[in-house]
Design a protein around this motif. Structure first.
Motif, PDB file in Angstrom:
ATOM      1  N   SER A   1       3.365   3.043   3.716  1.00 30.04           N
ATOM      2  CA  SER A   1       2.342   2.293   2.989  1.00 30.04           C
ATOM      3  C   SER A   1       1.140   2.110   3.898  1.00 30.04           C
ATOM      4  N   ILE A   2      -0.075   2.232   3.348  1.00 30.14           N
ATOM      5  CA  ILE A   2      -1.256   2.013   4.193  1.00 30.14           C
ATOM      6  C   ILE A   2      -1.743   0.571   4.087  1.00 30.14           C
ATOM      7  N   GLY A   3      -1.047  -0.230   3.261  1.00 30.64           N
ATOM      8  CA  GLY A   3      -1.464  -1.627   3.192  1.00 30.64           C
ATOM      9  C   GLY A   3      -0.899  -2.328   1.970  1.00 30.64           C
ATOM     10  N   ASP A   4      -0.860  -3.640   2.034  1.00 31.57           N
ATOM     11  CA  ASP A   4      -0.262  -4.446   0.958  1.00 31.57           C
ATOM     12  C   ASP A   4      -1.239  -4.685  -0.169  1.00 31.57           C
ATOM     13  N   TYR A   5      -1.557  -3.619  -0.891  1.00 33.82           N
ATOM     14  CA  TYR A   5      -2.399  -3.688  -2.085  1.00 33.82           C
ATOM     15  C   TYR A   5      -1.986  -2.501  -2.948  1.00 33.82           C
ATOM     16  N   VAL A   6      -2.356  -2.528  -4.239  1.00 34.86           N
ATOM     17  CA  VAL A   6      -1.912  -1.459  -5.152  1.00 34.86           C
ATOM     18  C   VAL A   6      -3.081  -0.556  -5.507  1.00 34.86           C
ATOM     19  N   LEU A   7      -2.945   0.731  -5.211  1.00 38.58           N
ATOM     20  CA  LEU A   7      -3.974   1.731  -5.498  1.00 38.58           C
ATOM     21  C   LEU A   7      -3.629   2.466  -6.790  1.00 38.58           C
ATOM     22  N   THR A   8      -4.566   3.249  -7.283  1.00 36.46           N
ATOM     23  CA  THR A   8      -4.319   3.950  -8.551  1.00 36.46           C
ATOM     24  C   THR A   8      -3.360   5.124  -8.366  1.00 36.46           C
TER      25      THR A   8
END
Ligand code: 4FV
Length: 250
Positions: free
Chosen positions: A141-148
């Motif tokens: 994961s590149i970070g704790d957020y949700v991408l499309t």
């Protein structure tokens, strides 16, 4: 994928990307250091449309979730077929998703030692769990957020890894003393003019005393890390001596 980059025998790393949006990759990986590494044959990067591994006229890659719920899930068949078509003995299969282990400079160093990596870019609600269980060797994961979709994470990771390939940065020195290379943030950088709008460059950098300069830079890196990322200092304390470049366990 434009421009056609040669794939020389001295290619130090091969990367294949599986995505539903290959057009996303046109641009970011065709410029600067990554483009130079591809031209020099240090990196053999190929981006594939996952739909090329479907067999129905609608090129179906997703379906409704068992148990109901919103959104769609990526089907296992095209992903298994694609990876099995691209992977070899020593291929490392990386699934990209928010549930993955955090990507970092240390993970970039790990991946840069691999001969061949296949990145699986998720879309929709994610991939069928059997992809995670039986196909992927690793999840990042590149970070704790949700991408499309997983396209941007793949590009971020390819950029960070390519810089670490021997010869990619010109003088290898520059990869050695940058942020996170010693688990610390980088020291402040200055260039001409020595005074700009009344703001002066620290005298120590103008004195030419390299030992003094190194000492100042080391203390600045520590101070800056303590102020902005104290978590990194704790991580450093947990690190076994001699850094974390353990060869990747297959
Ligand atoms: C992601 C991340 C990420 C989640 C649903 C793609 C999206 C869709 N990937 N680090 N953060 N992926 O948000 O790697 O499948």
């Amino acid at each position: 994928m434009t421009p056609p980059f040669p794939t020389g025998p001295k290619c130090s790393m091969k990367i294949d990307v599986l995505t539903l949006f290959p057009e996303m990759f046109a641009g970011p990986l065709d410029v600067s250091i990554v483009a130079r590494a591809r031209k020099a044959g240090l990196l053999d990067l190929r981006v594939h449309n996952l739909r090329d591994w479907t067999h129905d006229r609608h090129k179906t890659v997703d379906d409704r979730p068992f148990g109901g719920g919103a959104g769609m899930v990526m089907k296992p068949e095209p992903l298994f077929e694609a990876v099995e078509a691209l992977a070899g003995e020593r291929t490392h299969i990386v699934l990209l998703g928010p549930a993955g282990r955090p990507f970092s400079q240390a993970v970039a160093r790990e991946l840069a030692q691999r001969e061949h990596v296949v990145f699986i870019c998720g879309s929709y609600e994610g991939v069928d769990e059997r992809v995670r269980e039986a196909l992927a060797d690793d999840e990042l994961s590149i970070g704790d957020y949700v991408l499309t979709n997983g396209g941007l994470p793949a590009m971020v990771i390819i950029d960070a890894v390519t810089r670490l390939l021997p010869g990619a940065l010109g003088d290898d020195q520059s990869a050695a003393d940058e942020s996170f290379s010693h688990g610390l943030l980088e020291y402040p950088h200055y260039t001409r003019p020595a005074e700009f709008r009344g703001m002066k460059v620290p005298d120590v950098l103008l004195g030419g005393h390299h030992a003094e300069i190194e000492k100042w830079r080391a203390s600045q890196a520590k101070q800056r890390t303590a102020e902005r990322r104290p978590d990194l200092l704790n991580e450093q304390l947990e690190q076994p001596r001699g850094g974390d470049d353990q060869p990747p366990q297959n």
